[in-house]
Design a protein around this motif. Structure first.
Motif, PDB file in Angstrom:
ATOM      1  N   GLY A  86      -2.696  -1.713   7.954  1.00  0.00           N
ATOM      2  CA  GLY A  86      -2.341  -0.661   7.061  1.00  0.00           C
ATOM      3  C   GLY A  86      -3.183   0.508   7.318  1.00  0.00           C
ATOM      4  O   GLY A  86      -3.938   0.715   8.332  1.00  0.00           O
ATOM      5  N   VAL A 138       3.363   5.769  11.655  1.00  0.00           N
ATOM      6  CA  VAL A 138       4.342   4.741  11.435  1.00  0.00           C
ATOM      7  C   VAL A 138       5.246   4.778  12.795  1.00  0.00           C
ATOM      8  O   VAL A 138       5.510   3.867  13.566  1.00  0.00           O
ATOM      9  CB  VAL A 138       5.243   4.722  10.518  1.00  0.00           C
ATOM     10  N   ASN A 189       1.082  -5.348   7.034  1.00  0.00           N
ATOM     11  CA  ASN A 189       0.840  -5.025   5.500  1.00  0.00           C
ATOM     12  C   ASN A 189       0.783  -3.974   5.142  1.00  0.00           C
ATOM     13  O   ASN A 189       0.235  -2.909   6.143  1.00  0.00           O
ATOM     14  CB  ASN A 189      -0.743  -5.486   5.355  1.00  0.00           C
ATOM     15  N   SER A 190       1.384  -3.185   4.213  1.00  0.00           N
ATOM     16  CA  SER A 190       1.240  -1.870   3.661  1.00  0.00           C
ATOM     17  C   SER A 190       2.023  -1.066   4.736  1.00  0.00           C
ATOM     18  O   SER A 190       2.982  -1.055   5.327  1.00  0.00           O
ATOM     19  CB  SER A 190      -0.095  -1.539   3.663  1.00  0.00           C
ATOM     20  N   MET A 191       1.324   0.242   5.346  1.00  0.00           N
ATOM     21  CA  MET A 191       1.614   1.044   6.351  1.00  0.00           C
ATOM     22  C   MET A 191       2.052  -0.020   7.602  1.00  0.00           C
ATOM     23  O   MET A 191       3.106   0.519   8.225  1.00  0.00           O
ATOM     24  CB  MET A 191       0.519   2.060   6.832  1.00  0.00           C
ATOM     25  N   GLY A 233       3.270  -2.695   7.268  1.00  0.00           N
ATOM     26  CA  GLY A 233       4.658  -3.317   6.631  1.00  0.00           C
ATOM     27  C   GLY A 233       5.906  -2.475   7.134  1.00  0.00           C
ATOM     28  O   GLY A 233       6.854  -2.826   7.825  1.00  0.00           O
ATOM     29  N   PHE A 234       5.656  -1.016   7.093  1.00  0.00           N
ATOM     30  CA  PHE A 234       6.664   0.194   7.219  1.00  0.00           C
ATOM     31  C   PHE A 234       6.754  -0.027   8.816  1.00  0.00           C
ATOM     32  O   PHE A 234       7.935  -0.024   9.290  1.00  0.00           O
ATOM     33  CB  PHE A 234       6.010   1.402   7.003  1.00  0.00           C
ATOM     34  N   ASN A 249       6.729  -9.185   5.980  1.00  0.00           N
ATOM     35  CA  ASN A 249       6.488  -7.822   5.645  1.00  0.00           C
ATOM     36  C   ASN A 249       5.611  -7.997   4.208  1.00  0.00           C
ATOM     37  O   ASN A 249       6.198  -8.528   3.222  1.00  0.00           O
ATOM     38  CB  ASN A 249       7.707  -7.062   5.428  1.00  0.00           C
ATOM     39  N   GLY A 277       4.894  -3.383   2.086  1.00  0.00           N
ATOM     40  CA  GLY A 277       5.593  -2.308   2.968  1.00  0.00           C
ATOM     41  C   GLY A 277       6.965  -2.052   2.483  1.00  0.00           C
ATOM     42  O   GLY A 277       7.296  -2.226   1.076  1.00  0.00           O
ATOM     43  N   HIS A 286       5.696  -9.087  -2.119  1.00  0.00           N
ATOM     44  CA  HIS A 286       5.242  -7.666  -2.558  1.00  0.00           C
ATOM     45  C   HIS A 286       4.784  -7.864  -3.930  1.00  0.00           C
ATOM     46  O   HIS A 286       5.693  -8.500  -4.666  1.00  0.00           O
ATOM     47  CB  HIS A 286       6.393  -6.754  -2.585  1.00  0.00           C
ATOM     48  N   VAL A 289       2.056   1.282  -3.028  1.00  0.00           N
ATOM     49  CA  VAL A 289       3.532   1.337  -2.405  1.00  0.00           C
ATOM     50  C   VAL A 289       4.411   0.589  -3.308  1.00  0.00           C
ATOM     51  O   VAL A 289       4.691  -0.722  -3.268  1.00  0.00           O
ATOM     52  CB  VAL A 289       3.739   0.456  -0.822  1.00  0.00           C
TER      53      VAL A 289
END
Length: 261
Positions: free
Chosen positions: A47, A99, A129-131, A133-134, A151, A154, A203, A210
């Motif tokens: 992330g 990303v 995870n988080s970024m 995950g994106f 994911n 994210g 999530h 997020v």
């Protein structure tokens, strides 16, 4: 020096950990000791403000279940020219660029994993995870040879997530105004590329970093694509959980990998 997580974490007798460079990308590579055959491989994306070193324990945990795990440093993180993350303007300026860079680099990264790092070409998974995950969502869409995705916290609906970010974080300028076309990479805008591949999303329903809303939107948007195999699309909302990964979430991820990777 990468902080306490790195300083005090010990190796164990089951998992081999090494630092490798794939192209220009510094990575941690973890795999079961004494195993030289090609292994099912998980590419794990960290992330915002994190780096590969901080994901070492998660990587070792995954590797102990028989997977090879590659954790790349994202650009402007770890060994790749880090920036002042606490500056709100830094996140506004760099988040989507990081990303998109992860997505752009992913094809070469995966090819190299298969060709020189003992990755089973038919059993590549992606997780983040988080970024991260994106990033994992974008990488999953752009690489249809990836078998499954997990994911954490994210979003797979990038345009919706950006809309939420702009409202909740007071961001005045859109990604388009900053010269980035998210729609070309937005997983929800490219959902036909999913092709029924397994997706697990986890999530916290109280995530303040997020917000869960964009991930909910993605789930309901693509649910119809999985009518014939509904078991391959799973969305777990963790009650009262903020922006964290619990032990239970990690266990769910491992069970998903065991089933689909």
């Amino acid at each position: 020096m990468f902080g306490l997580h790195s300083v005090f974490l010990q190796e164990n007798e089951f998992v081999q950990t090494e630092r490798v460079r794939i192209g220009e990308i510094p990575c941690l590579r973890m795999r079961p000791k004494g195993v030289e055959i090609n292994l099912p491989t998980v590419v794990y994306y960290h992330g915002w403000s994190s780096n590969k070193e901080y994901q070492r324990f998660k990587g070792m945990t995954l590797a102990s279940f028989g997977y090879q795990v590659l954790v790349p440093d994202a650009i402007h993180h770890g060994e790749r020219d880090p920036i002042p993350y606490r500056d709100a303007q830094a996140m506004e300026q760099y988040f989507w660029r990081v990303v998109l860079q992860n997505v752009e680099e992913s094809k070469g990264l995966i090819e190299e994993i298969i060709n020189t790092h003992n990755g089973d070409p038919n059993r590549i998974g992606v997780m983040g995870n988080s970024m991260g995950g994106f990033s994992a969502a974008g990488v999953f869409i752009q690489n249809e040879n990836i078998r499954c995705m997990v994911n954490f916290n994210g979003s797979c609906a990038w345009m919706k997530a950006e809309e939420i970010f702009r409202k909740t974080k007071g961001i005045s300028e859109s990604s388009a105004e900053r010269g980035m076309d998210l729609s070309a990479y937005d997983p929800m805008a490219n959902k036909t590329r999913l092709r029924g591949r397994p997706i697990l999303m986890l999530h916290g329903d109280s995530d303040t970093s997020v917000p869960i809303d964009s991930q909910r939107l993605f789930y309901f948007e693509v649910e119809g694509l999985y009518k014939e195999t509904p078991e391959k699309l799973k969305f777990l909302e963790i009650p009262r959980m903020d922006h964290y990964i619990s032990t239970g979430m990690l266990e769910e991820a491992i069970l998903w990998l065991e089933k689909y990777l």
